[in-house]
Write an enzyme that holds these catalytic residues in place. Structure first.
Site, short mmCIF file in Angstrom:
data_model
loop_
_atom_site.label_atom_id
_atom_site.label_comp_id
_atom_site.label_asym_id
_atom_site.label_seq_id
_atom_site.Cartn_x
_atom_site.Cartn_y
_atom_site.Cartn_z
N GLY A 25 -9.99 -6.52 -5.92
CA GLY A 25 -9.51 -5.40 -5.13
C GLY A 25 -10.34 -4.14 -5.32
O GLY A 25 -10.61 -3.42 -4.36
N CYS B 178 -4.93 4.52 -17.82
CA CYS B 178 -6.39 4.57 -17.82
C CYS B 178 -6.92 3.46 -18.70
O CYS B 178 -6.16 2.75 -19.35
CB CYS B 178 -6.89 5.94 -18.26
N GLN C 52 -1.44 -5.64 -2.84
CA GLN C 52 -0.12 -6.04 -3.36
C GLN C 52 0.66 -6.93 -2.37
O GLN C 52 1.72 -7.43 -2.70
CB GLN C 52 0.72 -4.78 -3.63
N ASN D 285 1.56 0.06 -4.96
CA ASN D 285 1.67 -0.78 -6.16
C ASN D 285 2.64 -0.23 -7.20
O ASN D 285 3.05 -0.95 -8.10
CB ASN D 285 0.29 -0.96 -6.80
N1 PLP Z 1 -5.37 -1.85 -5.11
C1 PLP Z 1 -4.10 -1.99 -5.50
C2 PLP Z 1 -3.00 -1.52 -4.60
C3 PLP Z 1 -3.80 -2.58 -6.72
O1 PLP Z 1 -2.52 -2.71 -7.11
C4 PLP Z 1 -4.88 -3.01 -7.55
C5 PLP Z 1 -4.61 -3.58 -8.88
O2 PLP Z 1 -3.64 -3.26 -9.54
C6 PLP Z 1 -6.19 -2.85 -7.08
C7 PLP Z 1 -6.40 -2.26 -5.86
C8 PLP Z 1 -7.36 -3.32 -7.90
O3 PLP Z 1 -7.48 -4.72 -7.79
P1 PLP Z 1 -8.30 -5.56 -8.88
O4 PLP Z 1 -7.47 -5.60 -10.11
O5 PLP Z 1 -8.45 -6.92 -8.25
O6 PLP Z 1 -9.61 -4.89 -9.05
#
Ligand code: PLP
Length: 380
Positions: A69, A319, A173, A143
């Site tokens: 993501g 963080c 999500q 999220n």
């Molecule tokens: N975007 C959202 C809404 C997320 O909840 C997350 C991860 O918690 C990410 C992006 C990042 O994804 P990844 O952990 O695959 O890098």
């Protein structure tokens, strides 16, 4: 007894994904080569692309594989930048979008107290600045609060005032709980990540519709239609395709069951502290995420005590060092620092059981009441 209530952070890999991961890890070919072993790998890569495209309602040639993501979000924002133009996003995005936008001098749009991007503010901004915008990014579901965003309205405003801008949605999500193909149909760019729907960590995709003119961020062998150089993680991609197939096929039944457990959790906790409502409860929410703001308490203290009792949950943004900051999502919704510092996110998944929920209700009730009593706070 333990209860894993952190499925929004990551949910366990499922059996079909493990099978694919193990099987494909033994393939030796590099899909970019030209001999028979390479062609076998390439065939599997393209089959996975077709499967994922069909579940997301797009053409296979519009699926770009990434490392997850974060990379998909970064590619969507940085890859859409144009000279003299800026990105726009909601203030409640994941940091993978938020930081890319702020670092590029972009604009953040606030959200309502109930966790929905402020459409009036977005419209006002685009009316004035629409010509100067290169990409507009609003997530499918948040999220931290699980609130589903009004994507069709976002696209309508974007096309009206910024016809030259790309529309991106972070759907990371969503795939296990919402119909991404339908909700994202008007968007040019859509991010997903396998480990949120039963696939392996470190694998994701960005849908790049033919309508978009995206620039690559990585230089190298020109894989993924020149948009993402690097030898693809074939085993992870095949496992992601298997996990997505499973998630889509079982979505209705899983949503029904998880919604029931979430309701049980909310009822149980509201009997412990009737004055506190889950955040975003007045909005449309995904079935698996519940967020509470325990004003006056500290997330870190709550999570520490829950962890000691075998309950795994999370707060707002954490963080890399593991230290907790007040949730930027809750602050972006106009909540006070005291509310944002006492947030608790409980997220359920396919493997969640009723026993876990019963246990969590008891322990969370005890832990928060105990902390509140120490600070002289009364739940009303
Ligand atoms: N975007 C959202 C809404 C997320 O909840 C997350 C991860 O918690 C990410 C992006 C990042 O994804 P990844 O952990 O695959 O890098």
């Amino acid at each position: 007894m333990e209860a894993y209530l952190d499925h929004a952070a990551t949910t366990p890999i499922n059996d079909v994904a493990v099978d694919a991961l193990v099987r494909v890890s033994r393939l030796i070919g590099n899909p970019s080569g030209s001999h028979r072993a390479a062609r076998a790998a390439k065939d599997l890569l393209e089959l996975s692309r077709e499967q994922i495209g069909s579940y997301l309602g797009v053409d296979a040639s519009e699926v770009i594989f990434t490392s997850g993501g974060t990379e998909s979000d970064n590619l969507a924002i940085f890859g859409s930048l144009k000279d003299g133009k800026k990105p726009v996003a909601s203030a409640i995005e994941h940091h993978a979008v938020l930081d890319a936008v702020t670092e590029s001098g972009g604009k953040l749009i606030g959200a309502t107290r109930e966790g929905v991007v402020n459409l009036d503010e977005l419209e006002e901004y685009l009316k004035l600045e629409g010509d100067t915008v290169c990409v507009i990014s609003v997530m499918m579901a948040n999220n931290e609060t699980g609130v589903v965003q009004p994507l069709s309205e976002v696209v309508r405003l974007a096309r009206k005032y910024s016809p030259g801008a790309a529309c991106h949605t972070d759907a990371v999500q969503a795939p296990a709980y919402l119909d991404v193909a339908d909700l994202a149909s008007g968007f040019d760019l859509v991010s997903i990540s396998a480990h949120k729907f039963g696939g392996p960590k470190g694998t994701g995709a960005l849908v790049v519709k033919k309508s978009s003119r995206l620039r690559a961020m990585l230089r190298g062998g020109g894989q993924e239609f020149e948009l993402r150089s690097g030898t693809p993680n074939l085993a992870g991609i095949a496992a992601m395709a298997a996990a997505l197939e499973d998630a889509v096929a079982n979505r209705v039944e899983n949503v029904r069951r998880i919604a029931g457990l979430t309701e049980l959790l909310r009822q149980g906790l509201s009997s412990k502290f009737p004055g506190i409502k889950p955040t975003g409860i007045e909005s449309s929410q995904m079935c698996n995420i519940t967020n509470y703001c325990f004003e006056g308490l500290n997330s870190e203290e709550i999570l520490f005590l829950l962890d000691s009792a075998g309950i795994f949950a999370s707060a707002g943004s954490s963080c890399a060092s593991g230290a907790l900051n007040p949730s930027h999502v809750l602050l972006g919704m106009g909540r006070s620092k005291a509310e944002a510092s006492g947030s608790l996110r409980l997220s359920l998944g396919v493997s969640t059981t009723k026993e876990e929920i019963d246990y969590a209700i008891d322990v969370i009730g005890d832990v928060t009441s105990e902390l509140a009593a120490k600070k002289g706070i009364l739940w009303v």
